[in-house]
Every structure is written in C-alpha cells, then in structure tokens.
Design a protein around this motif. Structure first.
Motif, short mmCIF file in Angstrom:
data_model
loop_
_atom_site.label_atom_id
_atom_site.label_comp_id
_atom_site.label_asym_id
_atom_site.label_seq_id
_atom_site.Cartn_x
_atom_site.Cartn_y
_atom_site.Cartn_z
N LYS A 195 0.86 -1.20 0.00
CA LYS A 195 0.00 0.00 0.00
C LYS A 195 0.89 1.25 0.00
O LYS A 195 1.78 1.38 0.82
CB LYS A 195 -0.90 -0.01 1.23
N PRO A 196 0.66 2.20 -0.91
CA PRO A 196 1.40 3.46 -0.87
C PRO A 196 1.07 4.24 0.41
O PRO A 196 -0.11 4.44 0.74
CB PRO A 196 0.91 4.21 -2.10
N VAL A 197 2.11 4.64 1.11
CA VAL A 197 1.95 5.34 2.39
C VAL A 197 2.90 6.53 2.45
O VAL A 197 4.03 6.47 1.95
CB VAL A 197 2.23 4.38 3.59
N ALA A 198 2.42 7.60 3.06
CA ALA A 198 3.26 8.75 3.38
C ALA A 198 3.22 8.93 4.89
O ALA A 198 2.19 8.67 5.52
CB ALA A 198 2.75 10.01 2.69
N GLN A 204 11.38 7.66 -0.19
CA GLN A 204 11.98 8.64 0.72
C GLN A 204 11.25 9.98 0.65
O GLN A 204 11.09 10.65 1.66
CB GLN A 204 13.47 8.80 0.39
N GLU A 205 10.77 10.36 -0.53
CA GLU A 205 10.07 11.63 -0.71
C GLU A 205 8.70 11.65 -0.03
O GLU A 205 8.07 12.70 0.07
CB GLU A 205 9.90 11.94 -2.20
N SER A 206 8.23 10.48 0.41
CA SER A 206 6.93 10.39 1.08
C SER A 206 7.08 10.42 2.60
O SER A 206 6.17 10.06 3.33
CB SER A 206 6.22 9.08 0.68
N ARG A 207 8.24 10.86 3.08
CA ARG A 207 8.52 10.90 4.52
C ARG A 207 8.90 12.33 4.90
O ARG A 207 9.69 12.97 4.22
CB ARG A 207 9.68 9.97 4.86
N LEU A 208 8.34 12.80 6.01
CA LEU A 208 8.60 14.18 6.43
C LEU A 208 8.64 14.28 7.94
O LEU A 208 7.77 13.74 8.63
CB LEU A 208 7.51 15.11 5.88
N GLN A 209 9.64 14.97 8.42
CA GLN A 209 9.76 15.30 9.84
C GLN A 209 9.64 16.81 9.96
O GLN A 209 10.47 17.55 9.43
CB GLN A 209 11.10 14.81 10.39
N ILE A 210 8.59 17.28 10.63
CA ILE A 210 8.39 18.71 10.84
C ILE A 210 8.80 19.04 12.27
O ILE A 210 8.07 18.75 13.22
CB ILE A 210 6.92 19.12 10.59
N ILE A 265 5.16 19.62 2.71
CA ILE A 265 3.93 18.82 2.72
C ILE A 265 3.47 18.55 1.29
O ILE A 265 3.08 17.43 0.95
CB ILE A 265 2.82 19.51 3.54
N GLU A 266 3.56 19.56 0.44
CA GLU A 266 3.20 19.40 -0.97
C GLU A 266 4.05 18.33 -1.64
O GLU A 266 3.52 17.48 -2.38
CB GLU A 266 3.38 20.74 -1.68
N ARG A 267 5.35 18.31 -1.35
CA ARG A 267 6.24 17.29 -1.93
C ARG A 267 5.85 15.88 -1.47
O ARG A 267 5.86 14.93 -2.26
CB ARG A 267 7.69 17.58 -1.58
N VAL A 268 5.48 15.75 -0.20
CA VAL A 268 5.07 14.45 0.33
C VAL A 268 3.80 13.96 -0.36
O VAL A 268 3.71 12.81 -0.77
CB VAL A 268 4.88 14.53 1.87
N VAL A 269 2.81 14.84 -0.48
CA VAL A 269 1.55 14.45 -1.11
C VAL A 269 1.77 14.13 -2.60
O VAL A 269 1.20 13.17 -3.12
CB VAL A 269 0.47 15.55 -0.92
N GLU A 270 2.60 14.90 -3.26
CA GLU A 270 2.92 14.61 -4.67
C GLU A 270 3.60 13.25 -4.81
O GLU A 270 3.30 12.49 -5.73
CB GLU A 270 3.79 15.71 -5.26
N SER A 271 4.51 12.95 -3.90
CA SER A 271 5.20 11.66 -3.92
C SER A 271 4.22 10.52 -3.73
O SER A 271 4.25 9.52 -4.45
CB SER A 271 6.29 11.62 -2.85
#
Length: 188
Positions: A106-109, A137-143, A165-171
């Motif tokens: 399953k695609p996950v971010a 890797q582009e679907s992972r974000l630490q804020i 966030i936009e990059r994560v959602v696009e990925s």
C-alpha cells in the motif's frame, strides 16, 4: 477520472493537535484531486488483543478501520512524538493490522510533527517498513517545531513547511499512479 481515496490517520488523541491540523490542511488543499478521509478516532480503538484478532471476534471498530484501509488507494499517517516515540495509540492501530496484509504494497506517506520528532520518525518508519508499505523517501517528512508552523486556526503559516507537505503528497500521488507494489523493505 475519479479522485484517489486517501485514508489520513491522525496519531494524536488531542482534539486540536498539529497533526490533525496538517491532515485537514492536506484535505482542503487537495480537495479537487484527492478524496481525503481523516481517521481521527484513534482513541476509540480497543487495545490490541491477539485473541480477538480473527473474523468472528473482531471488534467492530477494527473491522471498520480495516475496511477503510482496504478501500483506500493510499494512506497518510501524521503523528506527534510522545516520550521519544510514536504515540501508543498509533502503535496500537498498527498492531491490529499486523496479522493482515492490508498495508503490504500500500502506498503510504508519513509525517511526524513534533518539537523534535526524531525518535518518533525512526519508530514509525521501522514499523511501516516492517508491515511492507510502499514509501519512497520523498513520502517521509519530519516537521520539527511543528507548533510554531501551525497557527491556532490550523493554518500552515510556514511556507517551507507547506512546500514540504506538498512534496510528500505529490510523492504519494505518484506512487499510487504508478501502482508500485514493491514494499519499501525490499528497496535496494
């Protein structure tokens, strides 16, 4: 073309959390292209019990959650960090899925929104990889410093955070469109 269905899982039990605000931001920003449904009832799930993890004894809340996971094209998990890890309620949600293959392929971010978030990021990444999600890797974000990047109305007030966030959602969207099924743990 129908909008892709995204299940957005909030790892916080707090009613006005930064994690929930971020998921609502994504839901609003992408309303034209994605059907984002926010699962914010993590506090209503029963404690994981392997004795109940079968179809006849499965609690209704878990049965409903599994159906939502199964029917989604992709998943976004957004969570704070509690005591240098992911919240126990999020771990509980994920433990209920281990006996299934719902997350496999399953695609996950993932987004960790916290003061630091490093340990929660590592813990969540490990669990998601273990249950065989597809998560580039582009679907992972630490804020880091999340509270200073979301205002009291739930708006993202930091332009760099909005872009991230936009990059994560696009990925995640690209991953869904490509129908990549190779679990992350098998990446070379």
């Amino acid at each position: 073309m129908p909008r892709k269905k995204i299940l957005a899982i909030c790892g916080s039990t707090k009613s006005q959390s930064s994690s929930l605000s971020i998921l609502k931001y994504i839901q609003n920003q992408y309303a034209q292209s994605l059907d984002v449904s926010i699962f914010d009832s993590i506090d209503k799930l029963p404690h994981f019990n392997p004795d109940l993890d079968n179809m006849s004894d499965l609690p209704n809340a878990i049965r409903t959650l599994r159906l939502e996971i199964d029917q989604s094209d992709g998943i976004i998990v957004c969570t704070p960090e509690y005591v240098f890890s992911m919240p126990g309620s999020l771990k509980n949600l994920l433990e209920w899925q281990v006996s299934t293959t719902l997350f496999s392929g399953k695609p996950v971010a993932m987004i960790v929104a916290a003061a630091s978030g490093k340990k929660a990021y590592e813990a969540l990444e490990l669990v998601l990889t273990t249950i065989e999600v597809v998560m580039p890797q582009e679907s992972r974000l630490q804020i880091m410093g999340a509270k200073g990047k979301v205002d009291e109305y739930g708006n993202i007030i930091d332009p760099l955070t909005s872009q991230a966030i936009e990059r994560v959602v696009e990925s995640l969207s690209k991953c869904i469109a490509l129908e990549v099924k190779m679990p992350t743990k098998f990446e070379s």
